[in-house]
Enzyme design. Structure first.
Site, PDB file in Angstrom:
ATOM      1  N   GLU A 194       0.791  -1.243   0.000  1.00 18.02           N
ATOM      2  CA  GLU A 194       0.000   0.000   0.000  1.00 18.02           C
ATOM      3  C   GLU A 194       0.822   1.292   0.000  1.00 18.02           C
ATOM      4  OE1 GLU A 194      -2.700  -0.475   3.289  1.00 18.02           O
ATOM      5  OE2 GLU A 194      -3.668  -2.203   2.379  1.00 18.02           O
TER       6      GLU A 194
ATOM      7  N   GLU B 179      -6.275 -10.736  -1.290  1.00 16.88           N
ATOM      8  CA  GLU B 179      -7.054 -10.595  -0.046  1.00 16.88           C
ATOM      9  C   GLU B 179      -8.527 -10.570  -0.405  1.00 16.88           C
ATOM     10  OE1 GLU B 179      -5.576  -7.416   2.434  1.00 16.88           O
ATOM     11  OE2 GLU B 179      -3.496  -7.852   1.935  1.00 16.88           O
TER      12      GLU B 179
HETATM   13  C1  GLA Z   1      -4.936  -4.667   4.389  1.00 19.53           C
HETATM   14  C2  GLA Z   1      -3.722  -5.473   4.787  1.00 19.53           C
HETATM   15  C3  GLA Z   1      -4.099  -6.769   5.444  1.00 19.53           C
HETATM   16  C4  GLA Z   1      -5.206  -6.575   6.439  1.00 19.53           C
HETATM   17  C5  GLA Z   1      -6.373  -5.898   5.805  1.00 19.53           C
HETATM   18  C6  GLA Z   1      -7.494  -5.703   6.778  1.00 19.53           C
HETATM   19  O1  GLA Z   1      -5.546  -5.119   3.278  1.00 19.53           O
HETATM   20  O2  GLA Z   1      -2.888  -5.765   3.712  1.00 19.53           O
HETATM   21  O3  GLA Z   1      -2.982  -7.268   6.109  1.00 19.53           O
HETATM   22  O4  GLA Z   1      -4.750  -5.835   7.525  1.00 19.53           O
HETATM   23  O5  GLA Z   1      -5.926  -4.641   5.361  1.00 19.53           O
HETATM   24  O6  GLA Z   1      -7.539  -6.663   7.733  1.00 19.53           O
END
Ligand code: GLA
Length: 374
Positions: free
Chosen positions: A159, A264
């Site tokens: 990020e 994710e």
């Molecule tokens: C981001 C992070 C993850 C997690 C999510 C929310 O996407 O990369 O590690 O913390 O937020 O849980």
């Protein structure tokens, strides 16, 4: 033969027949998808420690890759400078090895869930550029060398780019400048030259952000960094992004000559409390009833739409399987998903492929059938 003897023979023959009849093995997600991409799950310490055995049974049955949900983040691994705590991370890696899984380390450098000491000196002032670089170097080398040859790939940086495609003005960026990303990749590569290295971010389907990430990764590669894949976090809602937008993002990243990964994946069915769709973890809103519409059960129509949306995305993933190394769900079952607690605490969400009773949703059967027909 006596009646008892005859019944005995029949029972014995029946038992023999049952033993010799070919047993239809239940096809699992990892079986069905094995020629296309890894199918992974983020797992937590409660599960690894054996306190949620039903979740672990689902992971062992359906998934062939795992990523640490929290225990490898910097605040967990190095809570104080020079004080490393690997207990949970060690257990996580051992679990993945025991099950022959592709083990993903998450994450080496991230502005969030970083320990407080990282950016400041004893007086609380920002540290110098050199000090922060040294701290990153020490952290990355210590962690990556510990799991050398055991963790197969690392989310090196998480990020770093904002939704408008510009650099996130994090302390990392402010103190070191944009070079912190290149440095992190170099340190990780030196620490384990065999490990795959990834850049990971959310909202990669937003055109401005997608293009910003593309340019950043292109610069990394042009400057000699090893980048194996771009991870597209998949924290989706029921209407954003479209399958087509995600597909475009996958194709754009793949045009760099790297793999992509859906890292994710979860799909919230709950209303978003603000017009600003974001995965910014610092957001939090008061719990209001209209934001928690399904506290007991999901209505059939919403459940159907959720399953359809999962299937639509997997159809597209299968179409581009040559460009996708892994699809990872962010969690195992609805009951433990972070989505129940963010951006509003205490809601009841239904974002994953397995429900609160650890049962596969209809989408699981449909994804398996779709992959088998391919
Ligand atoms: C981001 C992070 C993850 C997690 C999510 C929310 O996407 O990369 O590690 O913390 O937020 O849980």
């Amino acid at each position: 033969m006596s009646l008892v003897g005859r019944i005995g023979s029949v029972v014995l023959a029946g038992a023999l027949f049952a033993c010799s009849a070919p047993q239809q093995k239940e096809v699992t997600l990892k079986d069905a998808l094995k020629n296309y991409f890894y199918i992974g799950a983020a797992i937590n310490t409660i599960q690894v420690d054996g306190e949620d055995p039903q979740a672990i049974a689902v992971v062992e049955k359906h998934f062939n890759s795992v990523v640490a949900e929290n225990c490898m983040k910097m605040e967990s691994v190095q809570p104080e400078e020079g004080v490393f705590d690997f207990a949970d991370a060690d257990a996580f890696v051992a679990f993945g090895e025991k099950n022959n899984m592709k083990i993903i380390g998450h994450t080496l450098v991230w502005h969030s869930q970083a320990p407080k000491w990282l950016f400041v000196d004893d007086e609380g002032n920002d540290v110098s550029r050199d000090v922060l670089i040294e701290r990153l170097r020490t952290h990355i080398f210590t962690v990556v060398e510990r799991y050398k040859g055991r963790v197969h790939g690392w989310d090196v940086v998480n990020e770093a780019i904002l939704d408008d495609g510009s650099w996130r003005p994090s302390k990392l960026y402010q103190i070191i400048g944009p070079e912190f990303v290149q440095m992190a990749f170099e340190f990780a590569h030196q620490a384990d030259p065999e490990a795959e290295l990834y850049y990971n971010d959310y909202n990669v389907s937003t055109p401005a952000k997608r293009d910003g990430i593309y340019n950043m990764v292109k610069d990394l590669i042009d400057n000699g960094a090893r980048v194996d894949a771009v991870g597209l976090q998949g924290h989706l809602s029921m209407d954003t992004p479209t399958v087509e937008a995600k597909e475009e993002a996958i194709l754009k990243m793949a045009s760099l000559g790297v793999q992509t990964m859906i890292t994710e994946l979860d799909i919230t069915v709950l209303p978003w409390p603000s017009r600003r769709l974001s995965a910014e973890v610092s957001l939090n809103y008061e719990l209001m009833p209209e934001y928690n519409p399904y506290p007991e059960a999901l209505p059939d129509s919403v459940n159907q739409a959720l399953n359809d949306r999962y299937v639509d995305f997997f159809r597209m993933f299968l179409k581009h399987h040559d460009k996708i190394d892994r699809v990872t769900l962010w969690g195992v079952d609805d009951g433990q998903s972070w989505r129940n607690g963010w951006p509003i605490r205490g809601r009841t969400d239904y974002p994953l492929l397995f429900d609160r009773a650890y049962q596969p949703k209809e989408a699981v059967t449909r994804i398996i059938e779709m992959a088998q027909k391919k």
